[in-house]
Structure formats: C-alpha cells, structure tokens
Design a protein around this motif. Structure first.
Motif, PDB file in Angstrom:
ATOM      1  N   PRO A 114       3.662  66.860   3.883  1.00 20.34           N
ATOM      2  CA  PRO A 114       4.707  67.766   4.387  1.00 20.34           C
ATOM      3  C   PRO A 114       4.241  68.639   5.537  1.00 20.34           C
ATOM      4  O   PRO A 114       4.951  68.787   6.543  1.00 20.34           O
ATOM      5  CB  PRO A 114       5.065  68.600   3.146  1.00 20.34           C
ATOM      6  N   VAL A 115       3.046  69.217   5.428  1.00 23.91           N
ATOM      7  CA  VAL A 115       2.567  70.098   6.499  1.00 23.91           C
ATOM      8  C   VAL A 115       2.192  69.292   7.735  1.00 23.91           C
ATOM      9  O   VAL A 115       2.367  69.759   8.873  1.00 23.91           O
ATOM     10  CB  VAL A 115       1.387  70.976   6.004  1.00 23.91           C
ATOM     11  N   ALA A 116       1.709  68.057   7.559  1.00 19.07           N
ATOM     12  CA  ALA A 116       1.400  67.215   8.710  1.00 19.07           C
ATOM     13  C   ALA A 116       2.677  66.822   9.453  1.00 19.07           C
ATOM     14  O   ALA A 116       2.704  66.787  10.690  1.00 19.07           O
ATOM     15  CB  ALA A 116       0.640  65.966   8.262  1.00 19.07           C
ATOM     16  N   THR A 117       3.743  66.533   8.711  1.00 23.89           N
ATOM     17  CA  THR A 117       5.034  66.229   9.334  1.00 23.89           C
ATOM     18  C   THR A 117       5.529  67.432  10.123  1.00 23.89           C
ATOM     19  O   THR A 117       5.986  67.307  11.270  1.00 23.89           O
ATOM     20  CB  THR A 117       6.065  65.841   8.254  1.00 23.89           C
ATOM     21  N   TYR A 118       5.434  68.591   9.520  1.00 21.64           N
ATOM     22  CA  TYR A 118       5.877  69.825  10.179  1.00 21.64           C
ATOM     23  C   TYR A 118       5.049  70.105  11.424  1.00 21.64           C
ATOM     24  O   TYR A 118       5.589  70.495  12.469  1.00 21.64           O
ATOM     25  CB  TYR A 118       5.767  70.985   9.189  1.00 21.64           C
ATOM     26  N   TYR A 119       3.745  69.868  11.341  1.00 26.62           N
ATOM     27  CA  TYR A 119       2.869  70.085  12.501  1.00 26.62           C
ATOM     28  C   TYR A 119       3.247  69.153  13.644  1.00 26.62           C
ATOM     29  O   TYR A 119       3.318  69.573  14.817  1.00 26.62           O
ATOM     30  CB  TYR A 119       1.419  69.863  12.094  1.00 26.62           C
ATOM     31  N   ALA A 120       3.506  67.899  13.327  1.00 22.12           N
ATOM     32  CA  ALA A 120       3.906  66.954  14.375  1.00 22.12           C
ATOM     33  C   ALA A 120       5.221  67.376  15.019  1.00 22.12           C
ATOM     34  O   ALA A 120       5.394  67.249  16.240  1.00 22.12           O
ATOM     35  CB  ALA A 120       4.028  65.549  13.788  1.00 22.12           C
ATOM     36  N   LEU A 121       6.143  67.898  14.225  1.00 16.02           N
ATOM     37  CA  LEU A 121       7.424  68.347  14.773  1.00 16.02           C
ATOM     38  C   LEU A 121       7.247  69.598  15.642  1.00 16.02           C
ATOM     39  O   LEU A 121       7.911  69.742  16.679  1.00 16.02           O
ATOM     40  CB  LEU A 121       8.412  68.609  13.645  1.00 16.02           C
ATOM     41  N   LEU A 122       6.370  70.506  15.232  1.00 12.66           N
ATOM     42  CA  LEU A 122       6.080  71.672  16.064  1.00 12.66           C
ATOM     43  C   LEU A 122       5.455  71.250  17.396  1.00 12.66           C
ATOM     44  O   LEU A 122       5.787  71.797  18.459  1.00 12.66           O
ATOM     45  CB  LEU A 122       5.141  72.628  15.330  1.00 12.66           C
ATOM     46  N   CYS A 123       4.552  70.288  17.338  1.00 11.27           N
ATOM     47  CA  CYS A 123       3.934  69.798  18.577  1.00 11.27           C
ATOM     48  C   CYS A 123       4.972  69.132  19.469  1.00 11.27           C
ATOM     49  O   CYS A 123       4.943  69.298  20.701  1.00 11.27           O
ATOM     50  CB  CYS A 123       2.815  68.810  18.245  1.00 11.27           C
ATOM     51  N   PHE A 125      15.391  69.841  12.472  1.00  9.97           N
ATOM     52  CA  PHE A 125      14.721  69.562  13.740  1.00  9.97           C
ATOM     53  C   PHE A 125      15.515  68.555  14.564  1.00  9.97           C
ATOM     54  O   PHE A 125      15.643  68.700  15.785  1.00  9.97           O
ATOM     55  CB  PHE A 125      13.309  69.032  13.483  1.00  9.97           C
ATOM     56  N   ALA A 126      16.045  67.520  13.909  1.00  8.28           N
ATOM     57  CA  ALA A 126      16.765  66.481  14.638  1.00  8.28           C
ATOM     58  C   ALA A 126      18.025  67.034  15.300  1.00  8.28           C
ATOM     59  O   ALA A 126      18.349  66.686  16.440  1.00  8.28           O
ATOM     60  CB  ALA A 126      17.124  65.337  13.691  1.00  8.28           C
ATOM     61  N   ILE A 127      18.736  67.908  14.613  1.00  9.09           N
ATOM     62  CA  ILE A 127      20.013  68.419  15.113  1.00  9.09           C
ATOM     63  C   ILE A 127      19.822  69.520  16.150  1.00  9.09           C
ATOM     64  O   ILE A 127      20.509  69.546  17.188  1.00  9.09           O
ATOM     65  CB  ILE A 127      20.876  68.927  13.946  1.00  9.09           C
ATOM     66  N   PHE A 128      18.874  70.421  15.908  1.00 10.24           N
ATOM     67  CA  PHE A 128      18.771  71.616  16.742  1.00 10.24           C
ATOM     68  C   PHE A 128      17.601  71.612  17.723  1.00 10.24           C
ATOM     69  O   PHE A 128      17.558  72.467  18.619  1.00 10.24           O
ATOM     70  CB  PHE A 128      18.669  72.862  15.855  1.00 10.24           C
ATOM     71  N   HIS A 129      16.666  70.679  17.598  1.00 13.08           N
ATOM     72  CA  HIS A 129      15.478  70.724  18.457  1.00 13.08           C
ATOM     73  C   HIS A 129      15.170  69.397  19.135  1.00 13.08           C
ATOM     74  O   HIS A 129      14.057  69.217  19.642  1.00 13.08           O
ATOM     75  CB  HIS A 129      14.265  71.209  17.648  1.00 13.08           C
ATOM     76  N   MET A 130      16.127  68.483  19.130  1.00 11.83           N
ATOM     77  CA  MET A 130      15.930  67.204  19.806  1.00 11.83           C
ATOM     78  C   MET A 130      17.192  66.836  20.577  1.00 11.83           C
ATOM     79  O   MET A 130      18.305  67.087  20.094  1.00 11.83           O
ATOM     80  CB  MET A 130      15.638  66.091  18.789  1.00 11.83           C
ATOM     81  N   PRO A 131      17.034  66.212  21.752  1.00 18.99           N
ATOM     82  CA  PRO A 131      18.197  65.605  22.392  1.00 18.99           C
ATOM     83  C   PRO A 131      18.796  64.543  21.474  1.00 18.99           C
ATOM     84  O   PRO A 131      18.092  63.962  20.640  1.00 18.99           O
ATOM     85  CB  PRO A 131      17.602  64.966  23.664  1.00 18.99           C
ATOM     86  N   ARG A 132      20.081  64.292  21.637  1.00 18.89           N
ATOM     87  CA  ARG A 132      20.777  63.398  20.708  1.00 18.89           C
ATOM     88  C   ARG A 132      20.118  62.026  20.626  1.00 18.89           C
ATOM     89  O   ARG A 132      19.936  61.477  19.536  1.00 18.89           O
ATOM     90  CB  ARG A 132      22.236  63.254  21.119  1.00 18.89           C
ATOM     91  N   LYS A 182      13.355  80.272  10.104  1.00 20.21           N
ATOM     92  CA  LYS A 182      14.452  79.496   9.518  1.00 20.21           C
ATOM     93  C   LYS A 182      13.950  78.145   9.017  1.00 20.21           C
ATOM     94  O   LYS A 182      14.321  77.692   7.930  1.00 20.21           O
ATOM     95  CB  LYS A 182      15.556  79.290  10.551  1.00 20.21           C
ATOM     96  N   SER A 183      13.110  77.506   9.817  1.00 21.87           N
ATOM     97  CA  SER A 183      12.620  76.184   9.413  1.00 21.87           C
ATOM     98  C   SER A 183      11.781  76.262   8.140  1.00 21.87           C
ATOM     99  O   SER A 183      11.851  75.367   7.289  1.00 21.87           O
ATOM    100  CB  SER A 183      11.806  75.555  10.553  1.00 21.87           C
ATOM    101  N   LEU A 184      10.993  77.323   8.002  1.00 27.39           N
ATOM    102  CA  LEU A 184      10.194  77.482   6.783  1.00 27.39           C
ATOM    103  C   LEU A 184      11.075  77.699   5.562  1.00 27.39           C
ATOM    104  O   LEU A 184      10.814  77.157   4.473  1.00 27.39           O
ATOM    105  CB  LEU A 184       9.217  78.647   6.947  1.00 27.39           C
ATOM    106  N   LEU A 185      12.136  78.484   5.710  1.00 30.40           N
ATOM    107  CA  LEU A 185      13.051  78.708   4.595  1.00 30.40           C
ATOM    108  C   LEU A 185      13.793  77.424   4.236  1.00 30.40           C
ATOM    109  O   LEU A 185      14.036  77.147   3.048  1.00 30.40           O
ATOM    110  CB  LEU A 185      14.045  79.817   4.955  1.00 30.40           C
TER     111      LEU A 185
END
Length: 390
Positions: free
Chosen positions: A140-149, A187-194, A286-289
């Motif tokens: 889970p934390v590795a997935t989150y780290y990749a998304l933050l990067c 992340f997909a909806i709010f932090h990535m182009p469609r 928000k993402s952590l919650l």
C-alpha cells in the motif's frame, strides 16, 4: 613545491551518501530485528498455507490468497520461503515509508516516523509469523509513493509501476486491495488527465486478472468457488457484523480495532486527530483519510480478527503524524518507537480468567514476541465461554 591535496568528494556523492544513510540504517535494523525474533510455524493460517502449498492447491479459505501461496510454492521449503518473504516485505516497507514520509516532512522526522513504523508491535509481529499480513507493510505505501512521484514528475512509467504494485498487493491480500480502491480512484479522477487515468485503471484491471483467474479456477477445482465465497460473505454479514445487533460477540470488532491502535499510537494520537482536520485544503491529507477510512469502517462494522489487519492503514496514520510541522513531533515519534518495542519485546499473554485481561491477551499481547514464544492462539469467545462462540 606545493603539497598534494586530497581529492574533495563531489557534492553529488555527498548528497547520495546522505540520502542513503537513513534508509540503510532502517533496512539493517529491520532485517536484524526480524531475524533475531522470528518464531516457529504456529500462527492461525500458517499451517493451512503450508498444507495447501504442499497439496498444490494454493488456496485456503476465501479469499484464497492464491498469489501468496503460489510464490511461496516456488521454493522447496515453503516455511522458510514465507519467513524470508515476510522479513523482506517488512524491510522494504519501512524503507519505502521513509521516502514517502519525505514528501511530508524533513529527513530527520521521516527517519523517526519510519523507525516508529518498524516497531509498531503488530507490524513487527507480522514480519515474524507465517501469514499474509506482512505484505501490507510494503505494497500500500509503495503504491502511494509511486502515485506521489507521478503527481510530482508526471512520468507515465510511474503509472505502470503504481498499477503493478497495487495489483501485487491486492493479490497477496485481496480484501486489503479492495480497501485501497477509493484511494486509487481519487488519484485517477483528481490527479490524472482523463486518458492517463483510463490507462492506469485499465492496467490495474489487467494485472489483477493475472491472479483473479487462477484464484477462481483453484476454488472451482477444489472447493466450489461460488459456494465458498457465499458462505464467507454470509458468515461476515449475518454473524460477526455489529449491524446485525449489539451483543458481546459483535462488540468485539470495534474493540479489536480500537485497542491495538491505542496501544500502538497512544503517544501520537493527538497529532493524528489534530493534523487530520487542521488543513482540510491539503489534498495529501484528504488522500490519507481516503486511504484510512474504507478499511476502518469495514473493521468496525463487519469484521476484524487480529491486530495485523491494521497493517494496510498504519503507514497512513504515521504520515498524518508528520504531515503538519510541530516541535514535539520528533520526540513523540521516539516515544512511540520505544513504547512499541517494549510492548513487543517485553510483554506477552498472561494466564487469566478475567475478561479485561483476556481481551488484552487476545487483541494486543498475542501479537508480541512473548505471544510467539507461547504460540498463543486462543480465541476470546472460547476462553470466556460466550454464547456466540466461534
């Protein structure tokens, strides 16, 4: 004639050395501590995992854990394989957590938070036993780290990495993968182009099919998958859920959830709640919650059997601790690390007929080195002779 001067290390080398010192210390600490405290095969599903690997079915009760057992089955000694897997999951998870925490705070507090992460008593316990829990220390934390990067760098290969990490983690513990779906969608909806969001979600689906189909085939072949899954859902929803009524048996779920969190995080609980609501405009908060909430609701209202179920959200709790600067944060993280090390190394289940003591035994103290040495696997409802005994 001038004297010959010694070469001066480059700034790049100094930076690399600095950047790897803390992760190296953390990795060595986790590897050594887990090796020294590992115990024999005993815990809960451990014998079932070994039996299904030896029988080449690779599934136990729903959701089966096919991927976990299939990986362990690649080696001649599955007990040793699971031991090594869980120790490596623990070390990798703590190192990745450190780098993730650096998105929120400075290097020193990130190191202290990672040290606390490594010593949370049920996290430590998970790395010592033969079950799937330790996988959730890292994925889970590795997935989150990749998304933050990805959010920072916009490199498309990070989407492939995040999708693969999510799929592997979900394959090792499918229920925990379900809990992370809201975070992935956020992340997909709010932090990535469609277009990139579609690619990302498609990759997750594709990678997950890689373990979903073999899991389904294994259930159909050995245990009638539909019936096994339906039986599991019925058991959770009609017997263990507090939504079916408030009684001694269903009240165990909220207690199983709250008690390990209090025992593990009591020095920093104030910071967790303060930081969770202090800066509502920070999307990282928000993402952590979103990371924490789905599993927490399920654990409280439906089912949680053991403290290591909390592994998947533990990193998010500690990231909340360091998400807002505070002069006491570092000191409280040190207290958290020391108190958890004391719980794990010095305490253990105490023989008793009293309900409060047996609640502590079953929900906290079994997840200690003392619990491992005692091979403690007693069920509270049986010890107290509840009418709703399992």
């Amino acid at each position: 004639m001038g004297t010959r001067s010694e070469p001066v290390p480059s700034a790049g080398f100094a930076r690399i050395t600095r950047d790897f010192t803390f992760p190296a210390i953390l990795a060595v600490f986790v590897l050594v501590s887990r090796v020294l405290c590992r115990g024999p095969l005993y815990f809960g599903d451990g014998p079932n995992h070994i039996a299904c690997i030896e029988a080449k079915t690779y599934i136990i009760q729903a959701p089966g854990y096919w991927l976990f057992n299939r990986i362990a089955g690649l080696f001649s000694d599955p007990v040793l394989a699971i031991t090594v897997m869980n120790i490596l999951f623990s070390a990798a998870g703590v190192v990745v957590f450190y780098y993730t925490a650096c998105f929120f705070t400075g290097r020193v507090n990130a190191f202290l938070a990672a040290l606390a992460y490594s010593t949370i008593f049920y996290i430590w316990f998970s790395g010592e036993i033969h079950s799937t829990y330790a996988s959730q220390i890292v994925f889970p934390v590795a997935t989150y780290y990749a998304l933050l990067c990805y959010e920072r760098d916009r490199a498309k290969w990070l989407l492939w990495l995040a999708a693969l990490l999510f799929a592997i983690g979900a394959g090792l513990r499918p229920t925990d993968g379900m809990f992370l779906i809201p975070l992935v969608l956020y992340f997909a909806i709010f932090h990535m182009p469609r277009k990139e969001a579609v690619v990302f979600l498609s990759l997750i689906t594709l990678f997950c099919i890689g373990w979903l189909i073999p899991t389904w085939v294994a259930f159909e072949r050995y245990d009638d998958g539909l019936r096994a899954f339906a039986t599991y859902v019925t058991y959770v929803s009609k017997k263990q859920s507090i939504l079916t009524g408030v009684r001694m048996y269903t009240l165990a779920n909220p207690v199983r959830y709250v008690l390990p969190l209090v025992a593990g995080f009591w020095p920093v609980l104030g910071l967790v709640f303060r930081n969770a609501f202090r800066n509502g405009s920070d999307w990282r908060i928000k993402s952590l919650l979103i990371w924490i909430a789905p599993g927490s609701l399920f654990f409280i209202f439906s089912l949680i059997s053991d403290a290591p179920y909390l592994n998947y959200l533990t990193a998010a709790i500690l990231l909340l601790v360091v998400s807002v600067p505070g002069k006491w944060t570092g000191k409280l993280l040190v207290v958290t690390a020391l108190s958890n090390a004391f719980v794990f190394l010095a305490l253990g289940p105490v023989p008793s007929q009293r309900l409060p003591v047996n609640i502590m035994n079953s929900f906290v103290l079994r997840c200690t080195h003392g619990g491992i040495e005692q091979r403690y696997n007693k069920i509270l409802s049986q010890m107290q002779h509840f009418d709703d005994a399992q």
